[in-house]
Design a protein around this motif. Structure first.
Motif, PDB file in Angstrom:
ATOM      1  N   ALA A   6       0.957  -1.015  -0.101  1.00 27.32           N
ATOM      2  CA  ALA A   6      -0.048   0.005  -0.138  1.00 27.32           C
ATOM      3  C   ALA A   6       0.899   1.339  -0.101  1.00 27.32           C
ATOM      4  N   ASP A   7       1.985   1.021   0.584  1.00 26.05           N
ATOM      5  CA  ASP A   7       2.990   2.227   0.830  1.00 26.05           C
ATOM      6  C   ASP A   7       3.511   2.634  -0.682  1.00 26.05           C
ATOM      7  N   ARG A   8       3.896   1.535  -1.104  1.00 25.49           N
ATOM      8  CA  ARG A   8       4.335   1.723  -2.664  1.00 25.49           C
ATOM      9  C   ARG A   8       3.134   2.348  -3.473  1.00 25.49           C
ATOM     10  N   TYR A   9       2.111   2.132  -3.509  1.00 24.99           N
ATOM     11  CA  TYR A   9       1.063   2.719  -4.311  1.00 24.99           C
ATOM     12  C   TYR A   9       0.708   4.045  -3.928  1.00 24.99           C
ATOM     13  N   ARG A  10       0.723   4.330  -2.703  1.00 25.83           N
ATOM     14  CA  ARG A  10       0.812   5.957  -1.992  1.00 25.83           C
ATOM     15  C   ARG A  10       1.776   6.828  -2.943  1.00 25.83           C
ATOM     16  N   GLU A  11       2.954   6.254  -2.814  1.00 21.53           N
ATOM     17  CA  GLU A  11       3.965   6.860  -3.632  1.00 21.53           C
ATOM     18  C   GLU A  11       3.850   7.125  -5.073  1.00 21.53           C
ATOM     19  N   ALA A  12       3.449   5.880  -5.285  1.00 15.32           N
ATOM     20  CA  ALA A  12       2.932   5.823  -6.974  1.00 15.32           C
ATOM     21  C   ALA A  12       1.867   6.940  -7.359  1.00 15.32           C
ATOM     22  N   LEU A  13       1.071   7.053  -6.307  1.00 18.58           N
ATOM     23  CA  LEU A  13       0.108   8.029  -6.641  1.00 18.58           C
ATOM     24  C   LEU A  13       0.795   9.594  -6.690  1.00 18.58           C
ATOM     25  N   VAL A  14       1.655   9.896  -6.006  1.00 25.81           N
ATOM     26  CA  VAL A  14       2.008  11.220  -5.988  1.00 25.81           C
ATOM     27  C   VAL A  14       2.940  11.305  -7.222  1.00 25.81           C
ATOM     28  N   GLN A  15       3.627  10.398  -7.479  1.00 28.10           N
ATOM     29  CA  GLN A  15       4.467  10.210  -8.788  1.00 28.10           C
ATOM     30  C   GLN A  15       3.785  10.630  -9.731  1.00 28.10           C
ATOM     31  N   ALA A  16       2.616   9.883 -10.098  1.00 28.11           N
ATOM     32  CA  ALA A  16       1.543   9.922 -11.178  1.00 28.11           C
ATOM     33  C   ALA A  16       0.797  11.181 -11.206  1.00 28.11           C
ATOM     34  N   GLN A  17       0.730  11.903  -9.980  1.00 25.73           N
ATOM     35  CA  GLN A  17       0.062  13.243 -10.211  1.00 25.73           C
ATOM     36  C   GLN A  17       1.023  14.360 -10.697  1.00 25.73           C
ATOM     37  N   GLU A  18       2.360  14.154 -10.128  1.00 26.57           N
ATOM     38  CA  GLU A  18       3.496  15.136 -10.647  1.00 26.57           C
ATOM     39  C   GLU A  18       3.627  14.981 -12.192  1.00 26.57           C
ATOM     40  N   ASN A  19       3.582  13.509 -12.818  1.00 25.12           N
ATOM     41  CA  ASN A  19       3.677  13.343 -14.079  1.00 25.12           C
ATOM     42  C   ASN A  19       2.523  13.885 -14.984  1.00 25.12           C
ATOM     43  N   VAL A  20       1.502  13.782 -14.463  1.00 26.26           N
ATOM     44  CA  VAL A  20       0.391  14.163 -15.447  1.00 26.26           C
ATOM     45  C   VAL A  20       0.307  15.872 -15.330  1.00 26.26           C
ATOM     46  N   ALA A  21       0.853  16.469 -14.268  1.00 27.78           N
ATOM     47  CA  ALA A  21       1.157  17.870 -14.535  1.00 27.78           C
ATOM     48  C   ALA A  21       1.935  18.257 -15.470  1.00 27.78           C
ATOM     49  N   THR A  22       3.141  17.588 -15.310  1.00 29.41           N
ATOM     50  CA  THR A  22       4.242  17.871 -16.240  1.00 29.41           C
ATOM     51  C   THR A  22       3.656  17.598 -17.830  1.00 29.41           C
ATOM     52  N   LEU A  23       3.009  16.517 -18.025  1.00 30.04           N
ATOM     53  CA  LEU A  23       2.548  16.256 -19.242  1.00 30.04           C
ATOM     54  C   LEU A  23       1.742  17.365 -19.957  1.00 30.04           C
ATOM     55  N   HIS A  24       0.666  17.876 -19.021  1.00 30.06           N
ATOM     56  CA  HIS A  24      -0.280  18.813 -19.237  1.00 30.06           C
ATOM     57  C   HIS A  24       0.586  20.289 -19.479  1.00 30.06           C
ATOM     58  N   GLU A  25       1.518  20.564 -18.758  1.00 28.87           N
ATOM     59  CA  GLU A  25       2.137  21.531 -19.355  1.00 28.87           C
ATOM     60  C   GLU A  25       3.051  21.672 -20.401  1.00 28.87           C
ATOM     61  N   ALA A  26       3.542  20.429 -20.787  1.00 31.01           N
ATOM     62  CA  ALA A  26       4.229  20.139 -22.412  1.00 31.01           C
ATOM     63  C   ALA A  26       3.523  19.783 -23.385  1.00 31.01           C
ATOM     64  N   GLY A  27       1.908  20.037 -23.116  1.00 32.81           N
ATOM     65  CA  GLY A  27       0.997  19.760 -24.193  1.00 32.81           C
ATOM     66  C   GLY A  27       0.893  18.404 -24.832  1.00 32.81           C
ATOM     67  N   ALA A  28       1.281  17.427 -24.058  1.00 37.29           N
ATOM     68  CA  ALA A  28       1.108  16.136 -24.417  1.00 37.29           C
ATOM     69  C   ALA A  28      -0.432  15.831 -24.145  1.00 37.29           C
ATOM     70  N   PRO A  29      -1.068  14.884 -25.262  1.00 34.20           N
ATOM     71  CA  PRO A  29      -2.429  14.725 -25.185  1.00 34.20           C
ATOM     72  C   PRO A  29      -2.728  13.664 -24.002  1.00 34.20           C
ATOM     73  N   ILE A  30      -3.645  14.213 -23.046  1.00 29.34           N
ATOM     74  CA  ILE A  30      -3.801  13.432 -21.775  1.00 29.34           C
ATOM     75  C   ILE A  30      -5.484  12.993 -22.248  1.00 29.34           C
ATOM     76  N   ALA A  31      -5.664  11.582 -21.733  1.00 25.48           N
ATOM     77  CA  ALA A  31      -6.937  11.017 -22.153  1.00 25.48           C
ATOM     78  C   ALA A  31      -7.412  10.316 -20.846  1.00 25.48           C
ATOM     79  N   PHE A  32      -8.598  10.921 -20.521  1.00 25.47           N
ATOM     80  CA  PHE A  32      -9.190  10.727 -18.987  1.00 25.47           C
ATOM     81  C   PHE A  32      -9.697   9.144 -19.048  1.00 25.47           C
ATOM     82  N   GLY A  33      -9.163   8.450 -17.994  1.00 31.79           N
ATOM     83  CA  GLY A  33      -9.007   7.249 -17.403  1.00 31.79           C
ATOM     84  C   GLY A  33      -9.064   6.851 -16.111  1.00 31.79           C
ATOM     85  N   THR A  34      -9.711   5.781 -15.724  1.00 29.03           N
ATOM     86  CA  THR A  34      -9.683   5.467 -14.174  1.00 29.03           C
ATOM     87  C   THR A  34      -9.453   4.195 -13.896  1.00 29.03           C
TER      88      THR A  34
END
Length: 454
Positions: A340-368
């Motif tokens: 669970a702790d690994r996935y908590r860390e993964a969530l933080v990293q994932a959120q940082e990466n989606v912000a980076t990609l958005h700023e770079a103009g990469a196409p982000i497609a919503f999914g869950t």
């Protein structure tokens, strides 16, 4: 190359859908010629003919503020006209045609229906008394729709009934969410077996091929790269796009080299470098964050706060709620605290990466990645939007990933935007989602093909 991937996306996204729609409506070349001849005759006589009455099925939705998903400013006090399940016009302070049915939405907010590019369709969410496979799938699709998710892309595990159900989906008033799907996840350990699995899926009529390149935090072996390459080649030979499950940055980079068409999860082990952001943007390969997939990997050690959300409770499956709040289940989740702790860390990293990609103009497609046990279809999509805004996207940017951008990534020109000619799939909200993304949960009504979902 960008051109080839874009052409695969648009061709694959429209060919099967167009064929099934044509078969349902009987649009033949002969009919088209007859219609054109009739139009020509009517045009010649138009100056002498009295104004025609609108068809009985013309509906005017009036008074709402409409955010159409195109990037244009919202349209205040809009009149949205719908006929035969499609939008015919949207106009500020527009007139209501004589004879049209009028639905007053004054003070409300209208947005396109949400589109999930990575979800899972199965029978887990139907009432236990429903045993027919197609009926189970219908129940799951209704659940998505009730929460405002009007289109899903099911990436793996869709049962045999999925193909016929997809092809039988009418444009007008389908009564539940629309969908496309991948069949069985390709896992063949050799190139030959992988190619055979692609062929079996293709013969079934799938829209996507799904592969999985992951070791589950070091607990299993990854799919061998020769088999991965063979899968992508075999899929592309058949005109099918490939969605890739992944976790690690190095795998994302190699999958892009091999030609994957969709990055189906966040990179969760490292910060995405600018070179990868630029490549995704340049080649127009869509990236699906699935942030809530990390949340459900650790949240059930205790009872989640959102189980008390009235919006969640409106349609939540009581059997699944009981299962994930069972004390023994929760104890097992707490015992797996290291994972669970690994996935908590993964969530933080994932959120940082989606912000980076958005700023770079990469196409982000919503999914869950919603749909499997414990991943509540419909509600998780609203939580995903909140997590994207928490990561740094504006509410409008997050909604764009879930509407027009998601539709573009699926190659579907019928949904995702509210404009003339498109399907009338939209949500009616009591509060402005552009002011606060949690206002998507002020959902008052869902319309699919111009008909209200009950």
């Amino acid at each position: 190359p960008m051109a080839s991937r874009d052409s695969r996306r648009s061709a694959a996204g429209s060919s099967r859908r167009s064929a099934s729609r044509a078969s349902r409506t009987g649009r033949s070349a002969a009919c088209t010629a007859a219609v054109l001849a009739t139009v020509a005759t009517l045009t010649a006589c138009a100056s002498d003919a009295p104004p025609s009455e609108p068809p009985d099925d013309l509906t005017a939705f009036t008074g709402a503020t409409v955010w159409d998903g195109t990037g244009a400013p919202p349209i205040a006090d809009a009149t949205l006209l719908v006929r035969d399940g499609r939008i015919t016009s949207i106009e500020a302070n527009g007139p209501v045609p004589e004879g049209a049915d009028e639905i007053d939405l004054s003070g409300r907010y209208v947005v396109p229906g949400l589109i999930d590019t990575h979800s899972h369709l199965n029978g887990l969410w139907a009432d236990p008394g429903v045993t027919d496979e197609a009926a189970q799938l219908e129940a799951s699709l209704l659940l998505f729709a009730r929460y405002g998710v009007t289109t899903i892309n099911s990436l793996g595990g869709a049962p045999p009934a999925a193909g016929a159900l997809r092809d039988a989906t009418p444009d007008e008033a389908p009564g539940r969410a629309r969908f496309t799907f991948a069949g069985a996840v390709v896992t063949g350990p050799t190139p030959e077996e992988a190619a055979q699995q692609v062929a079996a899926n293709a013969d079934r009529g799938v829209d996507w091929i799904k592969i999985r390149v992951d070791d589950n935090l070091g607990t299993v072996d990854k799919m061998p790269w020769p088999a991965v390459e063979a899968t992508i080649e075999a899929a592309h030979e058949r005109g099918l796009r490939v969605a890739s499950h992944l976790f690690y940055l190095e795998d994302a980079e190699r999958l892009l080299e091999l030609g994957t068409d969709l990055v189906a999860h966040s990179v969760r082990d490292a910060t995405i470098p600018s070179a990868l952001s630029e490549r995704l943007a340049a080649e127009n390969v869509c990236y699906v964050p699935t942030l809530t997939r990390e949340v459900v990997s650790f949240v059930y050690a205790e009872r989640p706060e959102w189980f008390d959300d009235p919006f969640f409770q409106r349609w939540a499956n009581p059997g699944v709620v009981a299962a994930v709040t069972d004390p023994e289940f929760q104890a097992a989740r707490r015992a797996a605290s290291a994972t669970a702790d690994r996935y908590r860390e993964a969530l933080v990293q994932a959120q940082e990466n989606v912000a980076t990609l958005h700023e770079a103009g990469a196409p982000i497609a919503f999914g869950t990645d919603s749909g499997p046990g414990g991943r509540f279809p419909g509600y998780l999509q609203h939580l995903e939007l909140e997590l994207m805004v928490e990561a740094g996207l504006t509410p409008e940017a997050a909604l764009t990933t879930a509407t027009s951008q998601a539709a573009a990534c699926l190659g579907d020109a019928d949904v995702g935007v509210l404009e003339p000619g498109r399907l009338a799939d939209f949500l009616v909200l009591a509060a402005d989602p552009l002011a606060d993304i949690t206002n998507t949960k002020s959902l008052e009504a869902v319309y699919l093909g111009g008909a209200r979902i009950e």
